[in-house]
Design an enzyme around this catalytic site. Structure first.
Site, PDB file in Angstrom:
ATOM      1  N   GLU A  87       0.837  -1.205   0.000  1.00 57.09           N
ATOM      2  CA  GLU A  87       0.000   0.000   0.000  1.00 57.09           C
ATOM      3  C   GLU A  87       0.865   1.245   0.000  1.00 57.09           C
ATOM      4  O   GLU A  87       1.505   1.583   1.001  1.00 57.09           O
ATOM      5  CB  GLU A  87      -0.927   0.013   1.220  1.00 57.09           C
ATOM      6  CG  GLU A  87      -1.836   1.233   1.247  1.00 57.09           C
ATOM      7  CD  GLU A  87      -2.733   1.298   2.462  1.00 57.09           C
ATOM      8  OE1 GLU A  87      -3.327   2.369   2.697  1.00 57.09           O
ATOM      9  OE2 GLU A  87      -2.836   0.284   3.184  1.00 57.09           O
ATOM     10  N   LYS A 217      -8.811 -15.832  16.486  1.00 52.02           N
ATOM     11  CA  LYS A 217      -8.741 -15.192  15.179  1.00 52.02           C
ATOM     12  C   LYS A 217     -10.069 -14.569  14.761  1.00 52.02           C
ATOM     13  O   LYS A 217     -10.410 -14.519  13.582  1.00 52.02           O
ATOM     14  CB  LYS A 217      -8.213 -16.183  14.136  1.00 52.02           C
ATOM     15  CG  LYS A 217      -6.815 -16.650  14.489  1.00 52.02           C
ATOM     16  CD  LYS A 217      -6.253 -17.700  13.583  1.00 52.02           C
ATOM     17  CE  LYS A 217      -4.874 -18.097  14.087  1.00 52.02           C
ATOM     18  NZ  LYS A 217      -4.262 -19.200  13.338  1.00 52.02           N
TER      19      LYS A 217
END
Length: 390
Positions: A87, A217
């Site tokens: 990014e 998670k």
């Protein structure tokens, strides 16, 4: 029925022949040359326990952010922080926030708690039986902890939390795990503890080793309130003139934007009230060999700011469920170990240091992006640094 089968070698599945056979399968079936995937400097012989059906590597660019000045109990001084990302503007933005914080005297960091869970659920015929079992569980904590301890030299059972509903008792077995993240460690230890419980409890019971209450998670309120991994705070007081000089925005405007953002976070029911904690955390995780799926929990964040009477801005982030390791898992692989070594965070005794560096990195990133949005520089920054189109 498909005749497609991934080649494996029972005797040497990480050897040259086995890896080459899988690469050739991909080339023959798809036409992809795997020119870059198949090129790497790491030794496949180091990978058992980390990957199966090894065929190559994913190369993610790594940039250095910093220097990051940390005034922690475990991390002290200036650090270069490796961020693995694709990014554009991310590394530049974090570096900008780090510069502001460095000139303000650095970020103070504090680890408040450290624990990892496995969460069995126990089933009974009635609520009263479940209640009686909970009382027995409290009375027998010591032998239960001893049973868990037989499976690990670095983990220790700290407590067993209880949450009753209907005729079920949900528990959270809380462990300290040293420099390992500890999910596998706690699973093995809790299984041993539950085996002891089943053998010694005088009544009938049934259990599942994981009742989905550890929320492995997955983002959850229970982990944000009770801690999973490291609970760490990063905080700083920013002089108003310094913010204006570096961020082109006044502290009162940052404060006003925070109030509006708080309401938006409440309306959308997010796992944090900040801007992009997952960005910095994910980039550090990829660089240092953490389990990237743990970003689902680790990105949870409580952001807090206060506009002081003199116009200065107090800002802090609390990461309540930062799950990291400096030993075991993927941390010892070639490039991941090197990135940890850049911050002097590889090996035993370093996990809280890494936690403080990550929290400080997150705070710097929050300040930088938040300022860019308020100063209306966010879009332009992406246009200048974040465009890479084929």
């Amino acid at each position: 029925m498909s005749d497609l089968k991934i080649p494996r070698d029972r005797d040497d599945d990480y050897g040259v022949a086995a890896v080459k056979a899988r690469q050739e399968l991909v080339r023959d079936r798809t036409g992809s040359p795997l020119e870059h995937v198949a090129s790497h400097s790491l030794d496949p012989a180091t990978l058992p326990g980390n990957i199966e059906n090894f065929v190559g590597v994913a190369q993610v660019p790594i940039g250095l952010a910093g220097p990051l000045l940390v005034n922690g109990e475990h991390a002290q001084g200036e650090f270069l922080v490796p961020l693995a990302t694709t990014e554009g503007t991310l590394v530049a933005s974090y570096s900008r926030g780090m510069k502001l914080c460095r000139e303000a005297g650095g970020i103070t960091t504090t680890v408040l708690d450290d624990r990892m869970q496995r969460a069995p659920v126990f089933s009974f015929e009635s609520a009263r039986e479940a209640r009686a079992f909970g009382e027995w569980l409290d009375a027998n904590f010591e032998p239960i902890a001893a049973a868990a301890q037989t499976t690990t030299s670095s983990g220790k059972l700290l407590e067993i939390q209880q949450f009753s509903v209907s005729k079920l008792l949900y528990t959270r077995f809380n462990y300290s795990t040293g420099d390992a993240a500890g999910q596998n460690m706690t699973g093995k230890a809790t299984f041993a503890a539950c085996a002891w419980i089943k053998q010694n409890y005088p009544g009938e019971l049934h259990f599942l080793l994981e009742g989905q209450f550890a929320t492995d998670k997955k983002t959850s309120v229970v982990n944000m309130l009770h801690t999973r991994g490291k609970r760490v705070v990063a905080e700083i007081t920013l002089p108003a003139a310094l913010v204006e000089e570096h961020m082109n925005v006044s502290t009162d405007k940052l404060w006003a934007a925070r109030l509006r953002g708080q309401l938006g976070s409440i309306m959308s029911v997010t796992n944090n009230n900040g801007n992009h904690s997952a960005n910095g955390i994910t980039a550090v995780f990829i660089a240092t060999g953490q389990d990237v799926a743990n970003v689902a929990e680790s990105s949870a964040m409580y952001g807090f700011t206060e506009l002081l009477p003199n116009g200065d801005l107090y800002a802090s982030v609390t990461l309540p469920s930062l799950i990291i390791a400096t030993y075991g898992g993927g941390t010892g692989l070639a490039t991941q170990r090197e990135c940890l070594e850049v911050m002097d965070c590889y090996g035993s005794g370093k996990v809280r240091k890494l936690a403080e560096i990550i929290a400080a990195t997150v705070l710097a990133g929050e300040l930088s992006l938040g300022s860019a949005v308020v100063a209306e520089e966010w879009v332009q920054a992406h246009d200048d640094l974040g465009r890479n189109r084929p």
